[in-house]
Design a protein around this motif. Sequence first.
Motif, mmCIF file in Angstrom:
data_model
loop_
_atom_site.group_PDB
_atom_site.id
_atom_site.type_symbol
_atom_site.label_atom_id
_atom_site.label_comp_id
_atom_site.label_asym_id
_atom_site.label_seq_id
_atom_site.Cartn_x
_atom_site.Cartn_y
_atom_site.Cartn_z
ATOM 1 N N ALA A 191 0.841 -1.192 0.000
ATOM 2 C CA ALA A 191 0.000 0.000 0.000
ATOM 3 C C ALA A 191 0.875 1.241 0.000
ATOM 4 O O ALA A 191 2.004 1.219 0.486
ATOM 5 C CB ALA A 191 -0.908 -0.001 1.219
ATOM 6 N N GLU A 192 0.322 2.305 -0.539
ATOM 7 C CA GLU A 192 1.033 3.587 -0.587
ATOM 8 C C GLU A 192 0.018 4.713 -0.525
ATOM 9 O O GLU A 192 -1.070 4.614 -1.085
ATOM 10 C CB GLU A 192 1.827 3.684 -1.888
ATOM 11 N N THR A 193 0.363 5.767 0.173
ATOM 12 C CA THR A 193 -0.484 6.952 0.213
ATOM 13 C C THR A 193 0.406 8.179 0.347
ATOM 14 O O THR A 193 1.552 8.077 0.775
ATOM 15 C CB THR A 193 -1.502 6.886 1.373
ATOM 16 N N THR A 194 -0.135 9.316 -0.029
ATOM 17 C CA THR A 194 0.575 10.580 0.120
ATOM 18 C C THR A 194 -0.182 11.423 1.134
ATOM 19 O O THR A 194 -1.394 11.618 1.002
ATOM 20 C CB THR A 194 0.667 11.329 -1.219
ATOM 21 N N ILE A 195 0.513 11.902 2.139
ATOM 22 C CA ILE A 195 -0.077 12.719 3.188
ATOM 23 C C ILE A 195 0.464 14.141 3.026
ATOM 24 O O ILE A 195 1.671 14.349 2.985
ATOM 25 C CB ILE A 195 0.288 12.179 4.594
ATOM 26 N N ALA A 236 -14.312 6.585 4.767
ATOM 27 C CA ALA A 236 -14.855 6.390 6.106
ATOM 28 C C ALA A 236 -16.279 6.933 6.147
ATOM 29 O O ALA A 236 -16.576 7.981 5.576
ATOM 30 C CB ALA A 236 -13.986 7.119 7.137
ATOM 31 N N ALA A 237 -17.124 6.227 6.824
ATOM 32 C CA ALA A 237 -18.507 6.695 6.971
ATOM 33 C C ALA A 237 -18.512 7.931 7.854
ATOM 34 O O ALA A 237 -17.731 8.060 8.785
ATOM 35 C CB ALA A 237 -19.349 5.594 7.583
ATOM 36 N N LEU A 292 -4.320 -1.668 13.215
ATOM 37 C CA LEU A 292 -5.533 -1.733 12.405
ATOM 38 C C LEU A 292 -5.670 -3.030 11.619
ATOM 39 O O LEU A 292 -6.656 -3.224 10.908
ATOM 40 C CB LEU A 292 -5.582 -0.532 11.450
ATOM 41 N N LEU A 293 -4.671 -3.904 11.727
ATOM 42 C CA LEU A 293 -4.738 -5.190 11.027
ATOM 43 C C LEU A 293 -5.617 -6.167 11.799
ATOM 44 O O LEU A 293 -5.671 -6.114 13.034
ATOM 45 C CB LEU A 293 -3.341 -5.788 10.877
ATOM 46 N N ASP A 303 -5.882 2.321 4.446
ATOM 47 C CA ASP A 303 -7.081 3.089 4.101
ATOM 48 C C ASP A 303 -7.819 3.532 5.357
ATOM 49 O O ASP A 303 -8.282 4.673 5.443
ATOM 50 C CB ASP A 303 -8.018 2.273 3.204
ATOM 51 N N ARG A 304 -7.932 2.650 6.349
ATOM 52 C CA ARG A 304 -8.591 3.036 7.598
ATOM 53 C C ARG A 304 -7.775 4.103 8.335
ATOM 54 O O ARG A 304 -8.335 5.008 8.939
ATOM 55 C CB ARG A 304 -8.818 1.821 8.491
#
Length: 159
Positions: A37-41, A152-153, A67-68, A145-146
């Motif tokens: 996984a990868e994300t940019t903050i 997210a709701a 979170l796993l 993602d979480r």
Amino acid sequence: HWDGAPRPDGMPDERKRGLFERWQSFLARRVPWHLAAETTILFETGGQEMASVFGQEKTFEAAIRSLLPKEYESIALRVDIARHLHRPGGHLPTSGQNFLYDPRNDRIRRLEEEELFRHIPQSYRICRVYTADAEHRSPVAAALDRLVRRDAADDPTNM
């Protein structure tokens, strides 16, 4: 002696043998870690970058692990946080060459560099999580993602 052949004293060089084997695996594209996984903050000016879970690798890894699902908590993970600090300023090669048409006044005006950079974040971090087992990618991606609250709701108490 890249293949681990004996040293002049007749003893095999185990360090070189290990390096040779890892290098051969790399050249054959048999890498031990898989990008899960990868994300940019993004961090705006004045943002609390170091206070976030994305400030240090140990904190980021602990947040992902928390979170796993239980059966994945102890899987082999590696995290990487690449930091980029954006420092716009000075006169760039395109200085004075950007223009904006204003339809209200039917005018063309110069677009100042400050306007171009106003909404660019001060810094950002590219956060990557690697797994040793490619089959663990999905739960790790879901945990990331979480963590960043994608899809997210909305809180039902939020007005």
